[in-house]
Motif scaffolding. Structure first.
Motif, PDB file in Angstrom:
ATOM      1  N   ARG A   7      -1.745  16.014   3.978  1.00  0.00           N
ATOM      2  CA  ARG A   7      -2.814  16.607   3.187  1.00  0.00           C
ATOM      3  C   ARG A   7      -3.224  17.976   3.726  1.00  0.00           C
ATOM      4  NH1 ARG A   7      -2.182  13.474  -1.160  1.00  0.00           N
ATOM      5  NH2 ARG A   7      -2.513  11.270  -0.709  1.00  0.00           N
ATOM      6  N   THR A  81      -5.820  19.368  -1.411  1.00  0.00           N
ATOM      7  CA  THR A  81      -6.136  18.095  -2.061  1.00  0.00           C
ATOM      8  C   THR A  81      -7.390  17.433  -1.492  1.00  0.00           C
ATOM      9  OG1 THR A  81      -4.537  16.979  -0.614  1.00  0.00           O
ATOM     10  CG2 THR A  81      -3.797  17.580  -2.831  1.00  0.00           C
ATOM     11  N   MET A 126      -4.841  19.681  -7.196  1.00  0.00           N
ATOM     12  CA  MET A 126      -5.167  18.250  -7.191  1.00  0.00           C
ATOM     13  C   MET A 126      -4.618  17.562  -8.435  1.00  0.00           C
ATOM     14  SD  MET A 126      -9.066  18.054  -5.719  1.00  0.00           S
ATOM     15  CE  MET A 126      -9.472  18.599  -4.049  1.00  0.00           C
ATOM     16  N   TRP A 131      -3.859  13.403  -7.156  1.00  0.00           N
ATOM     17  CA  TRP A 131      -4.682  12.859  -6.067  1.00  0.00           C
ATOM     18  C   TRP A 131      -5.590  13.962  -5.545  1.00  0.00           C
ATOM     19  CZ3 TRP A 131      -6.291  13.415  -1.075  1.00  0.00           C
ATOM     20  CH2 TRP A 131      -6.733  12.271  -0.383  1.00  0.00           C
ATOM     21  N   ARG A 133      -9.689  14.537  -3.352  1.00  0.00           N
ATOM     22  CA  ARG A 133     -10.978  14.055  -2.872  1.00  0.00           C
ATOM     23  C   ARG A 133     -11.892  15.270  -2.708  1.00  0.00           C
ATOM     24  NH1 ARG A 133      -8.532  10.344  -4.268  1.00  0.00           N
ATOM     25  NH2 ARG A 133      -8.074   8.376  -3.204  1.00  0.00           N
ATOM     26  N   GLY A 174      -6.836  11.149 -10.980  1.00  0.00           N
ATOM     27  CA  GLY A 174      -6.762  10.578  -9.638  1.00  0.00           C
ATOM     28  C   GLY A 174      -7.615  11.311  -8.619  1.00  0.00           C
ATOM     29  N   ILE A 175      -8.603  12.052  -9.099  1.00  0.00           N
ATOM     30  CA  ILE A 175      -9.461  12.847  -8.230  1.00  0.00           C
ATOM     31  C   ILE A 175     -10.825  12.166  -8.136  1.00  0.00           C
ATOM     32  CG2 ILE A 175     -10.549  15.103  -7.878  1.00  0.00           C
ATOM     33  CD1 ILE A 175      -8.268  16.238  -9.700  1.00  0.00           C
ATOM     34  N   SER A 226      -8.386   5.559   2.754  1.00  0.00           N
ATOM     35  CA  SER A 226      -8.125   4.498   1.772  1.00  0.00           C
ATOM     36  C   SER A 226      -9.342   3.606   1.570  1.00  0.00           C
ATOM     37  CB  SER A 226      -6.926   3.658   2.210  1.00  0.00           C
ATOM     38  OG  SER A 226      -7.159   3.080   3.487  1.00  0.00           O
ATOM     39  N   ASP A 229     -11.150   4.506  -1.650  1.00  0.00           N
ATOM     40  CA  ASP A 229     -10.338   4.638  -2.860  1.00  0.00           C
ATOM     41  C   ASP A 229     -10.996   4.087  -4.132  1.00  0.00           C
ATOM     42  OD1 ASP A 229      -8.322   5.964  -1.594  1.00  0.00           O
ATOM     43  OD2 ASP A 229      -6.940   4.264  -1.483  1.00  0.00           O
ATOM     44  N   THR A 232     -16.320   6.628  -6.424  1.00  0.00           N
ATOM     45  CA  THR A 232     -16.430   7.947  -7.053  1.00  0.00           C
ATOM     46  C   THR A 232     -17.724   8.035  -7.838  1.00  0.00           C
ATOM     47  OG1 THR A 232     -15.194   9.672  -8.234  1.00  0.00           O
ATOM     48  CG2 THR A 232     -15.203   7.465  -9.234  1.00  0.00           C
TER      49      THR A 232
END
Length: 247
Positions: A7, A81, A126, A131, A133, A174-175, A226, A229, A232
């Motif tokens: 990353r 990312t 991203m 993916w 964050r 996936g963000i 993880s 995950d 959000t």
């Protein structure tokens, strides 16, 4: 331990305080760092510290609201990312009448447009990766207000609302986007109000102490690992109980 060796992360306002702690923690987990700060000396010191510990980092010296500089750096260094929107400035301990347009614009440009600008620049990478964050560093004052710095409270409240909105907007890619609202943290910025002010604010929470920047960085690491995950659009409140808030 979280492995972020594949990353690239950018932390804004990473030259000191919470931003520095986040940059060091992400680098320790293996991420390549873009250390953004308007203070060039501070940014280069943190980047050098990361590299001295075996990591990879580059200082990015610019105003966080300067989209052109951010875009140029990302084109040159590569897609990001992980983004920590941390850049900020201290608010005046002043009533509304003493806060002029210049002070208001500086507060909003740094905190709010700065987060907008940085997020706009990293978003294509991203999306392509499927993916991402993003963590906005807000404040307990963005939740309950503050009688002597209303523009600071407003800016931090905006970061909370942006995290919730972006979580909805970016989830299909996936963000994940969340915000952290610290209580009083002992940093150069909070100490600009003086030792007595930091000690006084610490007495407002249930634990009767201030937090360290590293305690805030630990929550960032939860959100990029993880473990986070399924998280959000949320606001995490490591504030010592100031305030206790419900739904």
């Amino acid at each position: 331990m979280t492995d972020l060796s594949d990353r690239r992360a950018m932390v804004t306002g990473a030259g000191s305080g919470i931003g520095r702690a986040c940059a060091l923690a992400l680098a320790q987990a293996g991420a390549e760092l873009i250390v953004q700060d308007i203070n060039g000396d501070n940014a280069m010191v943190v980047a050098s510290e990361i590299e001295a510990n075996g990591g990879k980092a580059e200082a990015l010296v610019c105003d966080v609201a300067d989209e052109a500089r951010l875009a140029s750096a990302i084109r040159r260094i590569g897609p990001v990312t992980i983004l920590v929107n941390n850049a900020g400035v201290a608010g005046q301990n002043a009533p509304l009448e003493a806060i002029d347009r210049e002070a208001y614009d500086r507060m909003m440009n740094t905190h709010v447009w700065g987060a907008f600008a940085a997020t706009r620049m990293v978003l294509p990478g991203m999306k392509e990766a499927g993916w991402g964050r993003i963590i906005n560093i807000a404040s307990n004052r963005g939740q309950v207000g503050f009688e002597r710095s209303s523009h600071y409270s407003a800016a931090k409240a905006a970061l909370i609302a942006l995290a919730k909105s972006w979580a909805r907007e970016f989830a299909p890619y996936g963000i994940l986007v969340n915000a952290i609202a610290p209580g009083v943290v002992r940093t150069a910025m909070t100490l600009s109000y003086g030792e007595a002010a930091v000690a006084e604010e610490a007495q407002l929470n249930l634990l009767k102490r201030w937090a360290t920047p590293e305690e805030m960085a630990a929550w960032v690491m939860v959100l990029v690992s993880s473990t986070g995950d399924f998280m959000t659009g949320q606001l995490i409140c490591p504030n010592g109980g100031d305030p206790i808030v419900g739904i």
